[in-house]
Write an enzyme that holds these catalytic residues in place. Structure first.
Site, PDB file in Angstrom:
ATOM      1  N   ARG A 209       0.836  -1.207   0.000  1.00 56.33           N
ATOM      2  CA  ARG A 209       0.000   0.000   0.000  1.00 56.33           C
ATOM      3  C   ARG A 209       0.869   1.256   0.000  1.00 56.33           C
ATOM      4  NH1 ARG A 209      -3.995  -3.382   2.776  1.00 56.33           N
ATOM      5  NH2 ARG A 209      -2.839  -3.375   4.743  1.00 56.33           N
ATOM      6  N   ASP A 247     -16.268  -2.713  -5.516  1.00 52.17           N
ATOM      7  CA  ASP A 247     -16.327  -3.992  -4.810  1.00 52.17           C
ATOM      8  C   ASP A 247     -17.750  -4.539  -4.914  1.00 52.17           C
ATOM      9  OD1 ASP A 247     -14.271  -5.388  -2.676  1.00 52.17           O
ATOM     10  OD2 ASP A 247     -16.355  -5.906  -2.258  1.00 52.17           O
ATOM     11  N   ASP A 297      -6.783  -6.287  -7.056  1.00 49.17           N
ATOM     12  CA  ASP A 297      -6.424  -7.148  -5.922  1.00 49.17           C
ATOM     13  C   ASP A 297      -7.563  -8.140  -5.671  1.00 49.17           C
ATOM     14  OD1 ASP A 297      -5.119  -8.227  -3.770  1.00 49.17           O
ATOM     15  OD2 ASP A 297      -5.659  -6.618  -2.373  1.00 49.17           O
ATOM     16  N   CYS A 337      -3.337 -13.735  -4.997  1.00 52.73           N
ATOM     17  CA  CYS A 337      -3.077 -14.324  -3.679  1.00 52.73           C
ATOM     18  C   CYS A 337      -3.340 -15.820  -3.708  1.00 52.73           C
ATOM     19  CB  CYS A 337      -3.923 -13.646  -2.606  1.00 52.73           C
ATOM     20  SG  CYS A 337      -5.707 -13.857  -2.820  1.00 52.73           S
TER      21      CYS A 337
END
Length: 393
Positions: A209, A247, A297, A337
């Protein structure tokens, strides 16, 4: 103590101190070891290799506690916990943050145990049968070493099913607030310990970040899969001209907006979009919207190797859209991830996405999980987070 005897030649990984023993490597199991109980591990010539936790339901049949002979008791775990925390002491001195990962499972030699600290609250995840079997003494060891007594459990991941365990969440001890305000990088974040993803916040992106914020000054930024606004807050804090957070979770966006207000940022600097990322990005592409920085992400598309092919298509699709939405000279920050997606494969996926988008791109920087999420040299599987900062030429 029950015994495991390995097939001939299968001791090599254990001798290299890799903590996992798969079912196919085992020749015989003596007795009837309980799920999660400790077993002695021997090679085919009856040489003791160490002690591990037995898991009859998982393909990872044994997770090693030690590569020698030690008593697996509270004192054993206290030493491991104390060592893990001391390993992070330099980070805690360097960064004035109030949230840390204290225990990172196999990489801290406590397989299956995750411990995150938020101010004076510990949030634990127990992901393997060995840590489950030793749950009570692990909790007491944590209390003794950290001197903290507010402990909450978030053992609500699907991986527990593979270990023959049910999901469990709830207070273990102390008064647990429903929300905590943490400090990170000079910013404040509200953490919902009970309902948010993971243990409440993506601590593993701490360093990233800070890095990404440097690219956002005076830029139009799109943060996709924004969750509670980590990258967004850093971007606004570094004087981004405009930030759009996207989102699919209404609750996450609501918390992100509260974080925005908590940090004293003016409303006009931020836009909140709720929706499916793939659909919204296609609509933006069709509307010829453009940004200077696009941050991707996404959640874990490939939790295991079996999901790699399907996940690769999803990663390529989302990165292709990201490149399409960039202005010339724009920056794509993209992450995976997924443990099943190796670093080389991820770079190839992003490369193919750029090619299909008609973009020539170069890698400016590679990103990884923060150093409080260490990777043991003997356990490369611990390196799950990989990222690229790409310049669209």
């Amino acid at each position: 103590m029950n015994k495991i005897i390995l097939k001939s030649g299968k001791e090599k990984a254990v001798l290299r101190h890799h903590p996992w023993i798969f079912s196919g490597a085992i020749a015989t199991v003596s007795g009837d070891p309980e799920n999660g109980s400790s077993v002695q591990v021997f090679d085919s010539k009856n040489n003791l290799l160490g002690i591990g936790a037995f898991s009859p339901y998982s393909q990872i049949r044994v997770r090693m506690w030690t590569f020698g002979h030690e008593d697996i008791n509270q004192e054993f775990f206290e030493k491991r916990i104390d060592r893990a925390i001391k390993r992070r002491s330099y980070l805690m001195e360097k960064y004035n943050d109030s949230a840390w990962r204290l225990i990172h499972a196999e990489s801290d030699q406590i397989p299956g145990l995750i411990v995150d600290q938020y101010n004076d609250v510990l949030v634990i995840q127990i992901l393997s049968s060995g840590s489950e079997f030793n749950r009570e003494i692990l909790i007491e060891a944590l209390r003794n070493v950290t001197k903290l007594h507010k402990i909450y459990e978030r053992s609500d991941l699907d991986v527990r099913k593979m270990e023959g365990l049910k999901e469990r969440t709830g207070k273990i001890s102390g008064e647990i607030p429903s929300e905590i305000i943490i400090n990170e990088g000079g910013h404040k974040f509200i953490v919902d310990l009970q309902n948010s993803q993971k243990t409440g916040f993506y601590i593993d992106q701490r360093i990233n970040r800070r890095i990404v914020a440097d690219y956002c000054k005076n830029k139009d930024v799109l943060n996709v899969f924004s969750f509670t606004g980590g990258f967004s807050i850093y971007a606004v804090g570094n004087n981004a001209r405009r930030v759009v957070s996207l989102d699919s979770s209404h609750e996450a966006l609501a918390l992100a907006e509260r974080n925005h207000i908590l940090n004293g940022f003016p409303d006009q600097e931020h836009e909140w979009l709720e929706g499916d990322a793939f659909q919204v990005l296609r609509k933006m592409r069709d509307q010829n919207q453009r940004f200077d920085v696009v941050i991707l992400d996404p959640p874990k598309f490939a939790p295991t190797v079996a999901h790699v092919n399907k996940a690769a298509r999803a990663y390529k699709d989302i990165n292709l859209l990201g490149f399409k939405l960039l202005n010339p000279g724009g920056i794509l920050v993209t992450f995976s991830c997924s443990g099943g997606i190796q670093e080389g494969l991820f770079q190839k996926i992003v490369s193919d996405a750029a090619l299909d988008a008609g973009a020539y791109a170069t890698i400016l920087q590679k990103l990884y999980q923060g150093p409080d999420h260490p990777v043991s040299l003997n356990f490369p599987e611990g390196a799950y987070l990989k990222g690229l900062i790409c310049l669209k030429n």
